[in-house]
Design a protein around this motif. Structure first.
Motif, PDB file in Angstrom:
ATOM      1  N   LEU A   6       0.816  -1.221   0.000  1.00  0.00           N
ATOM      2  CA  LEU A   6       0.000   0.000   0.000  1.00  0.00           C
ATOM      3  C   LEU A   6       0.849   1.270   0.000  1.00  0.00           C
ATOM      4  O   LEU A   6       0.339   2.368  -0.220  1.00  0.00           O
TER       5      LEU A   6
ATOM      6  N   VAL B  57      -5.946  -4.942   1.833  1.00  0.00           N
ATOM      7  CA  VAL B  57      -7.369  -4.931   1.496  1.00  0.00           C
ATOM      8  C   VAL B  57      -7.672  -3.650   0.722  1.00  0.00           C
ATOM      9  O   VAL B  57      -8.331  -3.661  -0.312  1.00  0.00           O
ATOM     10  N   GLY B  58      -7.163  -2.528   1.241  1.00  0.00           N
ATOM     11  CA  GLY B  58      -7.363  -1.246   0.559  1.00  0.00           C
ATOM     12  C   GLY B  58      -6.536  -1.191  -0.721  1.00  0.00           C
ATOM     13  O   GLY B  58      -5.463  -1.791  -0.803  1.00  0.00           O
TER      14      GLY B  58
ATOM     15  N   ARG C 180      -8.199   4.861   6.642  1.00  0.00           N
ATOM     16  CA  ARG C 180      -7.149   5.506   5.844  1.00  0.00           C
ATOM     17  C   ARG C 180      -7.009   6.947   6.334  1.00  0.00           C
ATOM     18  O   ARG C 180      -8.019   7.633   6.582  1.00  0.00           O
TER      19      ARG C 180
ATOM     20  N   MET D 183      -2.877 -12.497   4.004  1.00  0.00           N
ATOM     21  CA  MET D 183      -2.611 -11.504   2.950  1.00  0.00           C
ATOM     22  C   MET D 183      -1.573 -12.040   1.963  1.00  0.00           C
ATOM     23  O   MET D 183      -1.724 -11.919   0.746  1.00  0.00           O
TER      24      MET D 183
HETATM   25  C1  DGY Z   1      -5.151  -2.983   4.370  1.00  0.00           C
HETATM   26  O1  DGY Z   1      -5.091  -4.193   4.152  1.00  0.00           O
HETATM   27  O2  DGY Z   1      -5.713  -2.183   3.631  1.00  0.00           O
HETATM   28  C2  DGY Z   1      -4.463  -2.514   5.608  1.00  0.00           C
HETATM   29  O3  DGY Z   1      -4.528  -1.151   5.767  1.00  0.00           O
HETATM   30  C3  DGY Z   1      -3.039  -2.995   5.565  1.00  0.00           C
HETATM   31  O4  DGY Z   1      -2.478  -2.874   6.799  1.00  0.00           O
END
Ligand code: DGY
Length: 329
Positions: free
Chosen positions: A53, A77-78, A239, A298
């Protein structure tokens, strides 16, 4: 077999799987985020990028990689660090790592911040370590009970829902705001829909769980702070740029806000120096998903999206899955 660039080493041995199936894997040699120039150079001629990210991935970078770039698999995830529209326009697939392990970790971290703020854990720990504990006293580090208080959740997706579920255990009232009311969630979680203004006015704790988009950038600004209850607490594990950090500092400085628990910042990794000096603020370095369980999943998802794509199997975790049929080959 595909040429893959991994922008930074990730925990676990997931990257080995890429090699096992025959892909050519280059992992950044640095234990830090790459500069935009380094990134631009490294992605040249790669078929896939496993990004973090902290990597800004726009159309220029996709073009610099070359016409063979087929997939950007984001280890998060974001995916606000990726220009998904630019990728879709170029028929480049984008994947992310949505999973319950991350959702649970972020929800738990949100609660860690709520509890740390309401019971002044960080301040009390620091004072105790400095030798400040001289015996029981009736009036040191008075905090707030959670029972009977109102938690306002902005964004009732998976993470917001998990935060709400945990509020039951503390006998709190939970208000939520999202685009439209969610009767199923209301039944399941015992939460009540509120307009944004009503939620801000009634909540003792306001927790943000919306993704970052043009719509949500700086949605919590001086206007929103002025609508919040005197002494309320703000939590942000979503965020940073959702909150106008200057307005937050002002709301804390004036005493209107009781405190803030922040895991993310408007201009990471920089943090407003004034926030750092405030005792009623708990700051963590974007670690809400930093559990072994979450990071393990992840890694698994980021790698499986690459393996699946290059075996012509549609990954489950595509952000722009609508281009699967017309994707770059
Ligand atoms: C995400 O997965 O978006 C988290 O912010 C990563 O730490």
């Amino acid at each position: 077999m595909a040429k893959i660039f991994v922008t930074r080493k990730i925990p676990g041995n997931h990257l080995e799987k890429l090699k096992e199936v025959g892909h050519e894997v280059e992992i950044s040699e640095f234990d830090r985020a790459l500069t935009p120039e380094e990134l631009l150079e490294k992605v040249a001629s790669k078929d896939a990028i496993l990004s973090l990210l902290t990597d800004e991935i726009g159309g220029d970078l996709m073009d610099a990689a070359g016409p063979q770039l087929k997939l950007i698999s984001n280890y998060a995830v974001g995916f606000d660090n990726i220009d998904v529209k630019a990728a879709t326009d170029r028929q480049i697939l984008v994947a992310n790592t949505p999973c319950e392990e991350v959702n649970e970790a972020v929800a738990e971290h949100t609660w860690a911040l709520i509890l740390a703020l309401s019971r002044r854990i960080v301040e009390a720990d620091e004072a105790t370590r400095r030798g400040g504990y001289k015996g029981w006293e009736p009036d040191i580090f008075l905090g707030r009970n959670l029972i009977g208080k109102t938690l306002g959740i902005i964004g009732l997706g998976r993470i917001g829902g998990m935060v709400a579920r945990r509020a039951k255990g503390y006998n709190m009232t939970v208000l939520y705001n999202k685009r439209s009311p969610d009767p199923e969630a209301e039944k399941e979680l015992g939460v009540t829909f509120a307009s944004l203004d009503e939620l801000l006015a009634k909540s003792d704790f306001v927790s943000l769980h919306v993704p970052l988009s043009d719509e949500t950038r700086h949605m919590v600004s001086s206007d929103a702070f002025s609508k919040m209850k005197q002494g309320a607490f703000l939590l942000n594990t979503a965020r940073g740029p959702i909150v106008d950090e200057h307005a937050l500092v002002e709301a804390l400085r004036s005493g209107h806000l009781g405190g803030a628990g922040l895991d993310v910042y408007d201009n990471e990794p920089n943090i407003d120096p004034e926030l750092i000096g405030m005792e009623n603020v708990v700051l963590t370095p974007h670690i809400a998903s930093a559990t072994y369980e979450a990071r393990g999943k992840m890694g698994e998802l980021a790698v499986s999206a690459i393996i699946d794509t290059f075996s012509d199997k549609k990954p489950d975790n595509l952000v722009n899955q609508e281009i699967w049929g017309t994707r770059r080959k």
